[in-house]
Design a protein around this motif. Sequence first.
Motif, mmCIF file in Angstrom:
data_model
loop_
_atom_site.group_PDB
_atom_site.id
_atom_site.type_symbol
_atom_site.label_atom_id
_atom_site.label_comp_id
_atom_site.label_asym_id
_atom_site.label_seq_id
_atom_site.Cartn_x
_atom_site.Cartn_y
_atom_site.Cartn_z
ATOM 1 N N GLN A 23 88.031 90.285 33.957
ATOM 2 C CA GLN A 23 86.737 90.277 33.253
ATOM 3 C C GLN A 23 85.628 89.797 34.173
ATOM 4 O OE1 GLN A 23 86.835 87.851 29.607
ATOM 5 N NE2 GLN A 23 89.038 88.172 29.685
ATOM 6 N N PHE A 24 84.426 90.355 33.965
ATOM 7 C CA PHE A 24 83.251 89.943 34.750
ATOM 8 C C PHE A 24 82.462 88.963 33.889
ATOM 9 C CE2 PHE A 24 78.975 90.706 36.593
ATOM 10 C CZ PHE A 24 79.290 90.525 37.924
ATOM 11 N N VAL A 25 82.349 87.716 34.321
ATOM 12 C CA VAL A 25 81.717 86.673 33.483
ATOM 13 C C VAL A 25 80.745 85.844 34.338
ATOM 14 C CG1 VAL A 25 83.724 86.502 31.940
ATOM 15 C CG2 VAL A 25 83.576 84.999 33.928
ATOM 16 N N LYS A 26 80.049 84.918 33.665
ATOM 17 C CA LYS A 26 79.144 84.007 34.393
ATOM 18 C C LYS A 26 79.971 82.987 35.182
ATOM 19 C CE LYS A 26 74.864 84.623 32.239
ATOM 20 N NZ LYS A 26 74.922 86.037 32.557
ATOM 21 N N THR A 27 79.396 82.481 36.259
ATOM 22 C CA THR A 27 80.143 81.592 37.150
ATOM 23 C C THR A 27 80.678 80.350 36.424
ATOM 24 O OG1 THR A 27 78.752 82.338 38.945
ATOM 25 C CG2 THR A 27 80.000 80.325 39.332
ATOM 26 N N HIS A 28 79.804 79.683 35.666
ATOM 27 C CA HIS A 28 80.242 78.446 35.001
ATOM 28 C C HIS A 28 81.391 78.724 34.037
ATOM 29 C CE1 HIS A 28 76.826 76.683 36.854
ATOM 30 N NE2 HIS A 28 76.972 75.525 36.239
ATOM 31 N N GLU A 29 81.288 79.861 33.344
ATOM 32 C CA GLU A 29 82.321 80.250 32.373
ATOM 33 C C GLU A 29 83.650 80.485 33.106
ATOM 34 O OE1 GLU A 29 82.808 84.069 29.530
ATOM 35 O OE2 GLU A 29 80.741 83.506 29.995
ATOM 36 N N ALA A 30 83.592 81.183 34.231
ATOM 37 C CA ALA A 30 84.811 81.478 34.998
ATOM 38 C C ALA A 30 85.457 80.180 35.476
ATOM 39 C CB ALA A 30 84.476 82.365 36.203
ATOM 40 N N VAL A 31 84.646 79.305 36.032
ATOM 41 C CA VAL A 31 85.190 78.067 36.603
ATOM 42 C C VAL A 31 85.760 77.188 35.484
ATOM 43 C CG1 VAL A 31 84.597 75.954 37.866
ATOM 44 C CG2 VAL A 31 83.667 78.160 38.618
ATOM 45 N N ALA A 32 85.018 77.074 34.375
ATOM 46 C CA ALA A 32 85.462 76.194 33.287
ATOM 47 C C ALA A 32 86.832 76.620 32.759
ATOM 48 C CB ALA A 32 84.427 76.208 32.161
ATOM 49 N N ALA A 33 87.075 77.931 32.687
ATOM 50 C CA ALA A 33 88.324 78.403 32.070
ATOM 51 C C ALA A 33 89.488 78.464 33.066
ATOM 52 C CB ALA A 33 88.089 79.796 31.484
ATOM 53 N N ALA A 34 89.202 78.276 34.372
ATOM 54 C CA ALA A 34 90.221 78.580 35.389
ATOM 55 C C ALA A 34 91.190 77.438 35.678
ATOM 56 C CB ALA A 34 89.515 78.971 36.684
ATOM 57 N N ASP A 35 92.429 77.830 36.044
ATOM 58 C CA ASP A 35 93.374 76.875 36.636
ATOM 59 C C ASP A 35 93.169 76.862 38.143
ATOM 60 O OD1 ASP A 35 94.840 76.465 34.152
ATOM 61 O OD2 ASP A 35 95.511 78.537 34.433
ATOM 62 N N ILE A 36 92.879 78.059 38.669
ATOM 63 C CA ILE A 36 92.705 78.213 40.126
ATOM 64 C C ILE A 36 91.313 78.811 40.369
ATOM 65 C CG2 ILE A 36 93.547 79.423 42.193
ATOM 66 C CD1 ILE A 36 96.277 79.620 40.726
ATOM 67 N N VAL A 37 90.566 78.213 41.283
ATOM 68 C CA VAL A 37 89.256 78.765 41.630
ATOM 69 C C VAL A 37 89.325 79.271 43.070
ATOM 70 C CG1 VAL A 37 86.783 78.308 41.882
ATOM 71 C CG2 VAL A 37 88.088 77.143 40.078
ATOM 72 N N ALA A 38 89.163 80.579 43.239
ATOM 73 C CA ALA A 38 89.173 81.157 44.590
ATOM 74 C C ALA A 38 87.745 81.543 44.955
ATOM 75 C CB ALA A 38 90.089 82.376 44.635
ATOM 76 N N LEU A 39 87.204 80.820 45.918
ATOM 77 C CA LEU A 39 85.835 81.100 46.374
ATOM 78 C C LEU A 39 85.934 82.158 47.474
ATOM 79 C CD1 LEU A 39 83.525 80.299 48.723
ATOM 80 C CD2 LEU A 39 82.788 80.273 46.346
ATOM 81 N N LEU A 40 85.359 83.337 47.232
ATOM 82 C CA LEU A 40 85.534 84.449 48.172
ATOM 83 C C LEU A 40 84.264 84.789 48.948
ATOM 84 C CD1 LEU A 40 87.695 86.779 45.870
ATOM 85 C CD2 LEU A 40 88.480 85.104 47.563
ATOM 86 N N VAL A 41 83.103 84.401 48.420
ATOM 87 C CA VAL A 41 81.829 84.677 49.117
ATOM 88 C C VAL A 41 80.967 83.420 49.042
ATOM 89 C CG1 VAL A 41 79.808 86.189 49.255
ATOM 90 C CG2 VAL A 41 81.956 87.108 48.375
ATOM 91 N N ASP A 42 80.311 83.086 50.139
ATOM 92 C CA ASP A 42 79.517 81.855 50.182
ATOM 93 C C ASP A 42 78.070 82.067 49.743
ATOM 94 O OD1 ASP A 42 79.634 83.441 52.481
ATOM 95 O OD2 ASP A 42 79.084 81.833 53.848
ATOM 96 N N HIS A 43 77.875 82.671 48.561
ATOM 97 C CA HIS A 43 76.522 82.827 48.003
ATOM 98 C C HIS A 43 75.895 81.444 47.807
ATOM 99 C CE1 HIS A 43 76.903 87.053 47.303
ATOM 100 N NE2 HIS A 43 77.722 86.978 46.272
ATOM 101 N N ASN A 44 74.578 81.362 47.955
ATOM 102 C CA ASN A 44 73.883 80.080 47.758
ATOM 103 C C ASN A 44 74.179 79.483 46.385
ATOM 104 O OD1 ASN A 44 72.800 80.249 50.254
ATOM 105 N ND2 ASN A 44 70.799 81.027 49.594
ATOM 106 N N GLN A 45 74.252 80.344 45.359
ATOM 107 C CA GLN A 45 74.492 79.838 43.994
ATOM 108 C C GLN A 45 75.813 79.091 43.895
ATOM 109 O OE1 GLN A 45 73.396 82.900 44.724
ATOM 110 N NE2 GLN A 45 72.103 83.744 43.111
ATOM 111 N N PHE A 46 76.801 79.474 44.697
ATOM 112 C CA PHE A 46 78.105 78.793 44.643
ATOM 113 C C PHE A 46 78.054 77.467 45.393
ATOM 114 C CE2 PHE A 46 80.070 83.310 44.481
ATOM 115 C CZ PHE A 46 79.854 83.381 43.112
ATOM 116 N N ARG A 47 77.224 77.410 46.415
ATOM 117 C CA ARG A 47 77.120 76.162 47.198
ATOM 118 C C ARG A 47 76.673 75.010 46.317
ATOM 119 N NH1 ARG A 47 77.224 76.706 52.795
ATOM 120 N NH2 ARG A 47 77.270 78.877 53.419
ATOM 121 N N THR A 48 75.780 75.336 45.340
ATOM 122 C CA THR A 48 75.194 74.274 44.530
ATOM 123 C C THR A 48 75.982 74.017 43.238
ATOM 124 O OG1 THR A 48 73.740 75.948 43.609
ATOM 125 C CG2 THR A 48 72.834 74.620 45.399
ATOM 126 N N LEU A 49 77.128 74.655 43.104
ATOM 127 C CA LEU A 49 77.947 74.441 41.892
ATOM 128 C C LEU A 49 78.336 72.959 41.793
ATOM 129 C CD1 LEU A 49 79.495 76.543 39.858
ATOM 130 C CD2 LEU A 49 81.496 75.713 41.088
#
Length: 419
Positions: free
Chosen positions: A375-401
């Motif tokens: 599923q394609f979801v918002k970042t916070h939603e994906a992270v909140a629901a995940a057991d494993i978080v795989a960061l694949l691209v270093d977008h600025n928005q992910f840096r500030t998570l």
Amino acid sequence: MDNPFYSGTVAVIGLGYIGLPTAVVLASRGVSVIGVDVNPVTVERVARGEIPFFEPDLATSLSGAVALGNISTSMEIPVADAYIIAVPTPITPNEEADMSHVFAVAEALAPQLRPGAIVVLESTSPPGTTEELSRTLAAARPDLTFPNDVNDSPDIFIAHCPERVLPGRLMVEMVENNRVIGGLTPECAERAAELYRVFCRGEIQLSDATSAEMAKLAENSYRDVNIAYANELSMICDKLGLDVWEIVKMANHHPRVNILQPGPGVGGHCIAVDPWFLVGAAPEEAVLIRTARMVNDAKPHHVVSQVLKSARRFRDPVVACLGLSYKANVDDTRESPAIEIVAALAQQEPSMTILVSDPMLSKLPSALQGFSNLQFVKTHEAVAAADIVALLVDHNQFRTLPRKLLEGKVVMDTRGIWR
Ligand code: SAJ
């Protein structure tokens, strides 16, 4: 020349990542430009001043050029004083150069040539392509003279001018970067340089066409080989239980060492493709270049097996995959290792729920559509629901998570931004 100007009409063939910014930059300097593309949607959109892909500052420059009336578009190659060919040169599934677009252009271009025209090939090409292009045009136009068959000034001038612009900084680098222009004769190089001096503020080095083709391939293979070194180190460090980012940081304290950054693999339309042209040109000699390609192509599989290994400890694992583009802060997904990783996970582990997020994209790319566990979801939603978080691209928005969101989760940071 303080204020160079080109008074002829320029047809830019291929309105993609390179052709469109080149057309726009010429038009914004007062040159009359006709943008040519086989895609009717691109042709219509560009004529209306709409960009077909995101690139900083491209939209404003394009609408300015359209308002000035300096740029028009066409699906047919027109009669023009200069032609810049910027069509794709991908690889086939066997990793051979696919030059079909360049030679389809040659066929359509030949009937339009008039004495005095300049033809510049910008597409990254195997050594010898510009010469072959000239021979192809010459065969179609026996009424004209070409650089390879006359000693005097020919009717048609042909050169290769490879681009060096970095996606995400195209509009700046198009103007500022140094360039190489290789002519089939010195006069061809000089004629092409007159055109490029209209917008290029960098130094223009003149050479022959095959050396210019080779220089471009040498640049991109250099980058690929160096990224492969970083990726190989990361796999060695994974095996030895060491932190590759710390190792690279320490090694780079050496005054003559500059190791690049490991990642999930190498993507994009250039670095992941062009080295194969050198392998094709000299298969027995290009050992290091071929091996680097193989190392970089293997890296996404390494990431997939690491995620699968971590997933074994969960009954119904939920994996958040952050980022799909081929690199940070662009919406370009061509050859993206992130897409390869997500597709492999979805295919190999149907019981795994995969939540994908990329703030640069509005929906899943077509290669990832049709997987029921994805599923394609918002970042916070994906992270909140995940057991494993795989960061694949270093977008600025992910840096500030907020790091708090990652607490208690298995984190696989393939870009080393959350250390
Ligand atoms: N990458 C790493 N680690 C690094 C640097 C890059 O994993 O330390 C990855 C990126 O994430 C991406 C891939 O490599 O997946 C390529 O990225 P890039 O930024 O090196 O290159 P591109 O493809 O965006 O643009 C390159 C540029 N070439 C070089 O830097 C030698 C650009 O100047 C060229 O104009 C462009 O290719 C092209 O069209 O050839």
